[in-house]
Every structure is written in structure tokens, then in C-alpha cells.
Design a protein around this motif. Structure first.
Motif, PDB file in Angstrom:
ATOM      1  N   THR A 233     -19.446  13.592 -15.570  1.00  0.00           N
ATOM      2  CA  THR A 233     -19.015  14.972 -15.364  1.00  0.00           C
ATOM      3  C   THR A 233     -20.109  15.859 -14.783  1.00  0.00           C
ATOM      4  O   THR A 233     -19.813  16.891 -14.190  1.00  0.00           O
ATOM      5  CB  THR A 233     -18.524  15.588 -16.692  1.00  0.00           C
TER       6      THR A 233
ATOM      7  N   ALA B 108     -17.800  11.008  -9.814  1.00  0.00           N
ATOM      8  CA  ALA B 108     -17.369  12.281 -10.397  1.00  0.00           C
ATOM      9  C   ALA B 108     -16.291  12.873  -9.496  1.00  0.00           C
ATOM     10  O   ALA B 108     -16.514  13.052  -8.291  1.00  0.00           O
ATOM     11  CB  ALA B 108     -18.543  13.249 -10.518  1.00  0.00           C
TER      12      ALA B 108
ATOM     13  N   ALA C 147     -11.342  18.181 -11.607  1.00  0.00           N
ATOM     14  CA  ALA C 147     -11.402  17.681 -12.984  1.00  0.00           C
ATOM     15  C   ALA C 147     -10.046  17.246 -13.500  1.00  0.00           C
ATOM     16  O   ALA C 147      -9.949  16.480 -14.461  1.00  0.00           O
ATOM     17  CB  ALA C 147     -11.981  18.755 -13.901  1.00  0.00           C
TER      18      ALA C 147
ATOM     19  N   ALA D 249      -8.714  10.605 -13.355  1.00  0.00           N
ATOM     20  CA  ALA D 249      -9.825  10.863 -14.272  1.00  0.00           C
ATOM     21  C   ALA D 249      -9.493  10.286 -15.643  1.00  0.00           C
ATOM     22  O   ALA D 249      -8.332  10.309 -16.087  1.00  0.00           O
ATOM     23  CB  ALA D 249     -10.082  12.362 -14.374  1.00  0.00           C
TER      24      ALA D 249
END
Length: 208
Positions: free
Chosen positions: A137, A181, A185, A190
Motif C-alpha cells: 500500500t 500497488a 485502492a 486488490a
């Protein structure tokens, strides 16, 4: 077996709550199937439990991944003079050391063979798994941390990927791994957005 795996034996009880079967894919990759009949779950399914490394020197390699990932390593377990281990591995007089790094959704397993002794120089396989990828992250900080713990940047294996940052490394024994990454998000790939991301923790809680 219907999918084409070639087993080395029938399922074997190694004296743990699990049962084990080793099998080859049609291009020679060795897979370990680990049955967990004790799991109290009405939704039977397959999941990736762990990735196994064969180490030249097990404790330094485990130490690197433990520091890099912030995980706690198991103690060293020596397996030798065990007919059941020989049977499931399809080898004779197996003697090895084993260690584990348990994670939330995936574990790392490490073996060092004392017998049979690995060849001093193994040629790069033409087929097989190429690298292990860890999602992070804080990309820049995590890359720097991996290098500080002994990871070696592998610039020759850079990939141009969309929707994510990535960097390639080698561990102290030359195994390739990658940090990734996601730019978003909430990307559906993910780990936090995947179903059953805590499967290993939940299975471990049911061990008796």
C-alpha cells in the motif's frame, strides 16, 4: 485428477489434521494438494494455501522474508526417516528441514533438502512459475524497505503494467519476486476486495 494432474501416490496422512497429495501438471510443475477435512464450512472450495521455496540455506532465506514482510517465522522442523514423507514426495530416504511464514491470505513454506542433495547449479527451467508477487500500500517506502533487508532490484525484469505500480526484485538466493500497488485502492483485484481473503486465518482457527 480429471483435470490431468499426475499423482505421485494416493493421499497420505502425515500425522497432522491435513491429508497430502503431490502431483505433476502436464508441463512438469509440482503441486501439493492439501486436504483440510476438519474445516466446518458449508461452502467447499479450493484456495491457494502457500508457496514453497526450496532453499540452499533455509534460515537466512526465511529471515529475509520475515523481515521484509513483517511476519513471524516458525521454528525449524527436521523431517527424516519417515516412510510417509518418502511416499508422498515420491523419493527415497528424504531428509529435509522445513520452516513456515504464515500470512493472512497466503503462507510461505521453505524446505532445505539434506537428502537428496540438490545439484550445485540448476539450469533455469523453460516453463514454470516465474515470480511471486506481493501487494503493498506504500509502494515507495515498501520498495526501500525490501532493499534495506537484502532484496536486490531486478531491473531486467521490469514490466509495464497499467492501473498499478510494480517493481521486480531477487531474494538472497536469487528467487524472483515483485511488489505491486494498485493506483485505485478499490480495484476489484486488490486483496482487500477479494472474497475469503482471510481464509488461512479462519482455517487455522479450526485446527484441533
Amino acid at each position: 485428477m480429471q483435470a490431468g494432474l499426475v499423482p505421485l501416490s494416493e493421499p497420505v496422512d502425515l500425522g497432522t489434521p491435513f491429508r497430502y497429495l503431490y502431483a505433476h501438471t502436464d508441463d512438469g510443475i509440482l503441486l501439493e494438494l492439501e486436504g483440510a477435512p476438519f474445516v466446518r464450512d458449508a461452502d467447499p472450495r479450493y484456495w491457494i494455501g502457500h508457496i514453497a521455496f526450496v532453499a540452499r540455506d533455509i534460515e537466512p532465506l526465511v529471515g529475509f522474508y520475515a523481515r521484509a514482510l513483517g511476519l513471524k517465522a516458525s521454528t525449524v522442523l527436521r523431517l527424516q526417516a519417515n516412510a510417509r514423507v518418502d511416499k508422498v514426495a515420491g523419493l527415497k530416504d528424504v531428509d529435509l528441514s522445513a520452516m513456515w511464514l504464515p500470512g493472512l491470505n497466503l503462507g510461505l513454506e521453505f524446505w532445505q533438502y539434506h537428502n537428496p542433495v540438490p545439484a550445485p547449479d540448476l539450469a533455469q527451467a523453460s516453463t514454470g512459475f516465474q515470480y511471486l508477487c506481493f501487494e503493498c500500500t506504500d509502494f515507495e517506502a515498501d520498495c526501500a524497505h525490501v532493499v534495506s533487508q537484502g532484496g536486490v532490484p531486478d531491473t531486467q525484469n521490469h514490466l509495464e503494467l497499467t492501473a498499478c505500480k510494480n517493481a521486480a526484485f531477487k531474494d538472497p538466493e536469487g528467487n524472483r519476486f515483485r511488489l505491486i500497488a494498485f493506483d485505485d485502492a478499490d480495484d476489484p483485484m486488490a486483496i482487500k476486495n477479494l472474497p475469503h481473503r482471510d481464509i488461512l486465518a479462519r482455517v487455522s482457527s479450526q485446527l484441533v
